[in-house]
Motif scaffolding. Structure first.
Motif, PDB file in Angstrom:
ATOM      1  N   GLN A 119      18.821  -7.633 -21.991  1.00 18.90           N
ATOM      2  CA  GLN A 119      19.768  -6.794 -22.716  1.00 18.90           C
ATOM      3  C   GLN A 119      19.586  -5.358 -22.224  1.00 18.90           C
ATOM      4  OE1 GLN A 119      21.234  -8.839 -25.376  1.00 18.90           O
ATOM      5  NE2 GLN A 119      22.939  -7.386 -25.387  1.00 18.90           N
ATOM      6  N   VAL A 120      20.643  -4.769 -21.682  1.00 16.23           N
ATOM      7  CA  VAL A 120      20.555  -3.424 -21.122  1.00 16.23           C
ATOM      8  C   VAL A 120      20.070  -2.430 -22.168  1.00 16.23           C
ATOM      9  CG1 VAL A 120      21.947  -1.531 -20.179  1.00 16.23           C
ATOM     10  CG2 VAL A 120      22.198  -3.849 -19.277  1.00 16.23           C
ATOM     11  N   TYR A 121      20.484  -2.608 -23.386  1.00 14.25           N
ATOM     12  CA  TYR A 121      20.062  -1.753 -24.505  1.00 14.25           C
ATOM     13  C   TYR A 121      18.543  -1.698 -24.609  1.00 14.25           C
ATOM     14  CZ  TYR A 121      20.002  -0.326 -29.515  1.00 14.25           C
ATOM     15  OH  TYR A 121      19.789   0.305 -30.720  1.00 14.25           O
ATOM     16  N   ALA A 122      17.890  -2.845 -24.518  1.00 16.96           N
ATOM     17  CA  ALA A 122      16.428  -2.905 -24.642  1.00 16.96           C
ATOM     18  C   ALA A 122      15.746  -2.238 -23.459  1.00 16.96           C
ATOM     19  CB  ALA A 122      15.975  -4.359 -24.770  1.00 16.96           C
ATOM     20  N   ILE A 123      16.296  -2.409 -22.279  1.00 14.10           N
ATOM     21  CA  ILE A 123      15.733  -1.758 -21.093  1.00 14.10           C
ATOM     22  C   ILE A 123      15.868  -0.241 -21.220  1.00 14.10           C
ATOM     23  CG2 ILE A 123      15.943  -1.514 -18.579  1.00 14.10           C
ATOM     24  CD1 ILE A 123      16.959  -4.457 -18.590  1.00 14.10           C
ATOM     25  N   ALA A 124      17.007   0.195 -21.757  1.00 17.11           N
ATOM     26  CA  ALA A 124      17.218   1.630 -21.958  1.00 17.11           C
ATOM     27  C   ALA A 124      16.145   2.213 -22.877  1.00 17.11           C
ATOM     28  CB  ALA A 124      18.605   1.882 -22.539  1.00 17.11           C
ATOM     29  N   PHE A 125      15.846   1.542 -23.963  1.00 16.30           N
ATOM     30  CA  PHE A 125      14.834   2.067 -24.869  1.00 16.30           C
ATOM     31  C   PHE A 125      13.445   2.043 -24.246  1.00 16.30           C
ATOM     32  CE2 PHE A 125      17.877   2.077 -28.346  1.00 16.30           C
ATOM     33  CZ  PHE A 125      17.491   3.252 -28.982  1.00 16.30           C
ATOM     34  N   THR A 126      13.209   1.114 -23.362  1.00 17.60           N
ATOM     35  CA  THR A 126      11.918   1.093 -22.670  1.00 17.60           C
ATOM     36  C   THR A 126      11.794   2.292 -21.737  1.00 17.60           C
ATOM     37  OG1 THR A 126      11.950  -1.335 -22.802  1.00 17.60           O
ATOM     38  CG2 THR A 126      10.369  -0.333 -21.293  1.00 17.60           C
ATOM     39  N   ILE A 127      12.861   2.622 -21.016  1.00 13.63           N
ATOM     40  CA  ILE A 127      12.861   3.827 -20.169  1.00 13.63           C
ATOM     41  C   ILE A 127      12.639   5.070 -21.025  1.00 13.63           C
ATOM     42  CG2 ILE A 127      14.290   5.296 -18.681  1.00 13.63           C
ATOM     43  CD1 ILE A 127      15.728   2.724 -17.756  1.00 13.63           C
ATOM     44  N   TYR A 128      13.339   5.137 -22.122  1.00 11.81           N
ATOM     45  CA  TYR A 128      13.241   6.272 -23.055  1.00 11.81           C
ATOM     46  C   TYR A 128      11.801   6.466 -23.526  1.00 11.81           C
ATOM     47  CZ  TYR A 128      14.540   8.878 -27.364  1.00 11.81           C
ATOM     48  OH  TYR A 128      14.670   9.798 -28.375  1.00 11.81           O
ATOM     49  N   ALA A 129      11.171   5.361 -23.920  1.00 13.64           N
ATOM     50  CA  ALA A 129       9.819   5.425 -24.450  1.00 13.64           C
ATOM     51  C   ALA A 129       8.788   5.718 -23.372  1.00 13.64           C
ATOM     52  CB  ALA A 129       9.486   4.106 -25.153  1.00 13.64           C
ATOM     53  N   LEU A 130       8.928   5.094 -22.213  1.00 12.42           N
ATOM     54  CA  LEU A 130       7.991   5.351 -21.115  1.00 12.42           C
ATOM     55  C   LEU A 130       8.032   6.812 -20.686  1.00 12.42           C
ATOM     56  CD1 LEU A 130       8.591   2.167 -18.928  1.00 12.42           C
ATOM     57  CD2 LEU A 130       6.501   2.701 -20.215  1.00 12.42           C
ATOM     58  N   SER A 131       9.214   7.393 -20.682  1.00 14.92           N
ATOM     59  CA  SER A 131       9.355   8.803 -20.311  1.00 14.92           C
ATOM     60  C   SER A 131       8.630   9.699 -21.308  1.00 14.92           C
ATOM     61  CB  SER A 131      10.839   9.182 -20.240  1.00 14.92           C
ATOM     62  OG  SER A 131      11.527   8.383 -19.290  1.00 14.92           O
ATOM     63  N   GLU A 132       8.779   9.396 -22.591  1.00 13.93           N
ATOM     64  CA  GLU A 132       8.112  10.190 -23.627  1.00 13.93           C
ATOM     65  C   GLU A 132       6.595  10.012 -23.531  1.00 13.93           C
ATOM     66  OE1 GLU A 132       8.572  13.097 -26.549  1.00 13.93           O
ATOM     67  OE2 GLU A 132      10.196  12.058 -25.480  1.00 13.93           O
ATOM     68  N   TYR A 133       6.174   8.780 -23.253  1.00 16.43           N
ATOM     69  CA  TYR A 133       4.735   8.520 -23.146  1.00 16.43           C
ATOM     70  C   TYR A 133       4.133   9.255 -21.948  1.00 16.43           C
ATOM     71  CZ  TYR A 133       0.287   6.077 -22.742  1.00 16.43           C
ATOM     72  OH  TYR A 133      -1.053   5.787 -22.649  1.00 16.43           O
ATOM     73  N   TYR A 134       4.879   9.343 -20.865  1.00 18.50           N
ATOM     74  CA  TYR A 134       4.386  10.101 -19.710  1.00 18.50           C
ATOM     75  C   TYR A 134       4.157  11.567 -20.087  1.00 18.50           C
ATOM     76  CZ  TYR A 134       4.245  12.659 -15.346  1.00 18.50           C
ATOM     77  OH  TYR A 134       3.867  13.511 -14.337  1.00 18.50           O
ATOM     78  N   MET A 135       5.085  12.138 -20.862  1.00 16.78           N
ATOM     79  CA  MET A 135       4.919  13.530 -21.301  1.00 16.78           C
ATOM     80  C   MET A 135       3.664  13.691 -22.151  1.00 16.78           C
ATOM     81  SD  MET A 135       8.754  14.718 -22.425  1.00 16.78           S
ATOM     82  CE  MET A 135      10.045  13.543 -22.070  1.00 16.78           C
ATOM     83  N   ALA A 136       3.353  12.670 -22.947  1.00 17.81           N
ATOM     84  CA  ALA A 136       2.195  12.746 -23.840  1.00 17.81           C
ATOM     85  C   ALA A 136       0.889  12.490 -23.107  1.00 17.81           C
ATOM     86  CB  ALA A 136       2.357  11.742 -24.980  1.00 17.81           C
TER      87      ALA A 136
END
Length: 406
Positions: A119-136
């Motif tokens: 589901q593209v929606y789920a992949i999108a949220f994974t990108i979103y979260a990984l990006s935030e985690y990289y910042m942290a």
């Protein structure tokens, strides 16, 4: 309203949301950690009972990762980073499909693949979260995986002819009959909801990886909203389309309407496109005005409206209120009309009165037409996550900014 009165009101708003953010984070850290099977529990029901063998959704886990990462980026607390890292390691070990790419929609409580559709929606949220985690965290592998998933979406899901993204595929990235994100959705190939969150995740990825091709795809997505999703007559967002951008539903989702106003502006601001910023601001106020049609006298925002039969779904879901808080605040920032600030604060008052669980913490799913808490709905689950409400707190706290120091 006088400036001094507004400042006082904003200081109180920020103080209350800072307290609420802490309570939300504490609830998830205290109640959802699965020490037996790893990661976090897949479900807590409306009676606060943990369901230890419940499936674990990719969206839930990505939103947990984003929430704890964003909380850490707001306030350096080692517990937040510990929880974020727990989510990160679970996602990378169990939820990412290391054979065919992307993420599973869900795994079982042991971490074995369960619903393997892409589901593209789920992949999108994974990108979103990984990006935030990289910042942290500064973990380079998180950014590398986020970029890899971006390229995967472009390769597998992007429509190079008509633009936009197709909804879903089989595990092996073959066509799939049931494209729906949830049972209530229309089974169509392109949806507003998925495009909105692809835009959101690309925006967050651009913060840590300002790539030229990524910027171009953000620009294309913004234009998808102007060309297809925004109805420039009603100022509502249209939700479902076929592969050729033919509209397939007239359903109105008030929460998505107001959510889109600020996410579109955020995207235009992050890529620093002044013409697009002006264009989004111009359309945001009419969309906010259209959303007001879904506001009840108590400050709550209704769920959905079906124009063909004039049917209003008289439920007030938790996430819709969270988006109203941010979206109306954003509208006030754009035009300076104090009416929108009052709507944001009134909606928060409704949340405090009806949506906050003052006994157990967190927010209930929603309030039904009879004014009572909707029965049988999750407290935590595939869809009930700490994302909308924590994000509302974080976003408004950030926007109020220095005023709390006055």
């Amino acid at each position: 309203m006088q400036e001094k009165a507004i400042t006082s009101q904003l200081i109180e708003y920020k103080t209350e949301l800072s307290t609420e953010l802490q309570l939300i984070i504490d609830y998830w850290a205290r109640n959802t950690v699965d020490t037996t099977n790893g990661g976090f529990f897949g479900r807590i029901d409306c009676l606060e009972r943990v369901i230890p063998d419940a499936p674990k959704g990719s969206v839930l886990n990505a939103r947990i990762l984003w929430t704890f990462s964003a909380a850490y980026n707001h306030e350096v607390n080692p517990v937040y980073l510990e929880m974020a890292s727990r989510a990160y390691h679970y996602i990378t070990k169990y939820i990412i499909d290391h054979e065919f790419g992307g993420v599973f929609w869900s795994v079982d409580y042991n971490g074995a693949p369960l619903d393997t559709k892409k589901q593209v929606y789920a992949i999108a949220f994974t990108i979103y979260a990984l990006s935030e985690y990289y910042m942290a965290s500064g973990v380079e592998a998180a950014r590398t995986k986020a970029v890899e998933l971006f390229y995967l979406l472009i390769e597998k899901a992007y429509d190079p002819v008509k633009t936009g993204y197709f909804e879903a595929y089989t595990r092996e990235w073959n066509p799939i009959d049931d494209l729906r994100l949830s049972a209530k959705d229309v089974n169509e190939k392109k949806t507003m909801n998925t495009h909105l969150h692809v835009l959101e995740c690309y925006t967050n990825l651009y913060r840590i990886w300002p790539d030229k091709a990524l910027k171009e795809h953000i620009w294309l997505l913004l234009n998808n909203f102007f060309d297809h999703f925004i109805d420039h007559k009603t100022h509502h967002l249209q939700l479902f389309f076929d592969e050729n951008w033919n509209r397939k539903s007239g359903l109105v989702s008030f929460g998505h309407d107001i959510e889109a106003t600020w996410l579109l502006l955020e995207a235009a601001q992050v890529i620093r496109d002044e013409a697009m910023i002006a264009k989004v601001k111009k359309v945001s106020i009419p969309i906010a005005e259209a959303t007001i049609k879904g506001m009840d006298a108590d400050g709550g925002l209704w769920y959905e409206y079906e124009p063909t039969n004039h049917h209003l779904v008289m439920e007030k879901h938790w996430w819709v209120q969270a988006e109203a808080m941010i979206g109306f605040y954003n509208a006030w920032q754009i035009g300076g009309n104090e009416k929108y600030l009052e709507l944001s604060i009134q909606n928060w008052a409704f949340v405090k009165d009806k949506i906050l669980d003052k006994v157990n913490g967190e927010w209930v799913w929603g309030i039904g037409q009879n004014g009572d808490v909707m029965p049988g709905e999750d407290k935590a689950g595939i869809w009930k996550c700490p994302y909308h409400n924590s994000r509302a707190c974080l976003e408004i706290i950030k926007r109020i900014g220095y005023l709390s120091e006055l």
